[in-house]
Design a protein around this motif. Sequence first.
Motif, PDB file in Angstrom:
ATOM      1  N   TYR A 131     -48.123 -10.802 -30.020  1.00 36.06           N
ATOM      2  CA  TYR A 131     -47.207  -9.690 -29.798  1.00 36.06           C
ATOM      3  C   TYR A 131     -47.910  -8.653 -28.936  1.00 36.06           C
TER       4      TYR A 131
ATOM      5  N   GLU B 116     -43.392  -6.016 -26.394  1.00 37.62           N
ATOM      6  CA  GLU B 116     -42.687  -4.939 -27.087  1.00 37.62           C
ATOM      7  C   GLU B 116     -41.784  -4.187 -26.116  1.00 37.62           C
TER       8      GLU B 116
ATOM      9  N   TYR C 266     -38.958  -6.657 -34.027  1.00 38.43           N
ATOM     10  CA  TYR C 266     -39.731  -7.815 -33.570  1.00 38.43           C
ATOM     11  C   TYR C 266     -39.702  -8.931 -34.612  1.00 38.43           C
TER      12      TYR C 266
END
Length: 587
Positions: A176, A272, A347
């Motif tokens: 991520y 993100e 997420y």
Amino acid sequence: MTTDSPIAAQSLFAAYAGVIDAALDALVAKDALPAGLARGAVTCEPPRDAAHGDLATNAAMVLAKPAGTNPRALATLLVEELAAHPRVASAEIAGPGFINLRLVDAAWIDELALIGTAGGDYGRSTLGGGTTVNVEYVSANPTGPMHMGHCRGAVVGDALAALLQFAGHKVIKEYYVNDAGAQVDVLARSAHLRYREALGEDVGAVPEGLYPGDYLVPVGQALAAEYGDRYVAAPESEWLVLFRQKAVAAMLVMIKEDLAKLGIVHDLFSSEAELQAAGKPEAAEAWLRAHDLVYDGHLEAPKGKTPEDWEPVELPLFRSTRFGDDQDRPIKKSDGSWTYFGADLAYHFQKAETADALVDIWGADHAGTVKRIKAAVAALTGAEGAKPKPFEVKLVQMVQLLRDGQPVKMSKRAGNFVTLADVVEEVGKDVVRFTMLTRKPDAQMDFDFAKVVEASKDNPVFYVQYAHARICSTLRKGAELGWAPSAANLALLGQEELGLVKLAAQFPRIVEGAALAREPHRIAFFLYDLAAAFHAYWNFGNDKPEKRFIVAQDKDLTEARLFLAAQIGQVVKNGLAILGVEAAQEL
């Protein structure tokens, strides 16, 4: 024990769990045991003390009370059934009602032959049933090269992914990318400084608050080559977004190169910034509001003395207290931007769409956010009566770098930390990876450059690698004499040799247990024990020449022992492969 496919081969412990189950069925058929008793708690495992037998079961202990009898009485009946099995040499009651089993030698000889047939698939399991697990690990801010603070989580996550795949899961290895926070704006400003420097400006010392490492020098040079002096005097609003994108892209290239030095390649890098641009947080908020899991409310005043300038502000709050958290959590800040929790919640909502289970590997400094994100995943995946998707967070403690017991100085290139690349270059990928798995991840760890390359029993990396190298050397020596590993005369093996088989046979069970617990370090612990047993047998041969793997006057025995050595080596190799470590051919 035979099987049509070594990949689908049932572990020895699972096979004898079936034998115990059949014995219980026989008691039911004889009306000696009530039908329909839950057997989920019945186990078949190695006894705590190998002197007590080969296998142990608690069947009588857990079934006696619901059966309306006492454990020893039930154990007596069960022992009679088990002792009649052709592969059970003896069955004995221990203590209040545990049962210890000894198997006939042929059972272990068959298991040894099975290792030879299965090869690299020995220990592979269908436990996962093809279900998909998303393992997210590393996920360091894209603001510089990887450092040793990231290393342990990277290795734990990568080994866990390999373990789950070996145990029958499909695995998504995800990183991520936190490229939407204030830290990437600092990165962009740091890159702009290096950009001006590349164009000949004397920028002096890097100002406080910017990233000081030399790793941004090439980024500034690339920006200068592409844009010339267009942005030297331009206001920040004209170049910040562009420089942020360029710098993050350059950092990700560096991060991927650093991870590759450890043998780590992710399947997916999720941004993100892209998540937010796609409106995923808004979608998650709308979904949560529709299910009465987000409401507009006020946070409680700070505990202790309330600051004079504190005012209650209405914010969208997630009902995390419904899921065990101590207070509801804001998903947005007062300026309307997403909190870290709000973005992280979205997420995980996205990840849950493509996986049956989620595992996050986090640094121990994130311990305070575990409860709220677990609450969020439970809410997002368990609404309207659905069973929440399994989600676990594994916390990893930091690693202290030492050299001969003294703290290691920082890296000039990085600016304020020691890079992963420097460590791998000095001691090697395999040493780094195995060492990171020699302790439970939530335990503190010292990484001493001198000790991790030490050739001694106290260094698990060397000890396991040396066992495999010794086996390879033995097989080469046998080949020079014209002898090869052979399963033709395995009945010649004695109890000392079969002791090695008994330990190696635990590997499939260890794999499944480690996968269920999400603990790849169990593989490293097992390999150390197996290596120790092998070295002990080797040393036994030093004292008694007739116990050596190669006995010059006995070809049949030698080839049987060479086969044994080869299969112990195979199990070591299989375990090391899960950990991402090469099996050394020589040291």
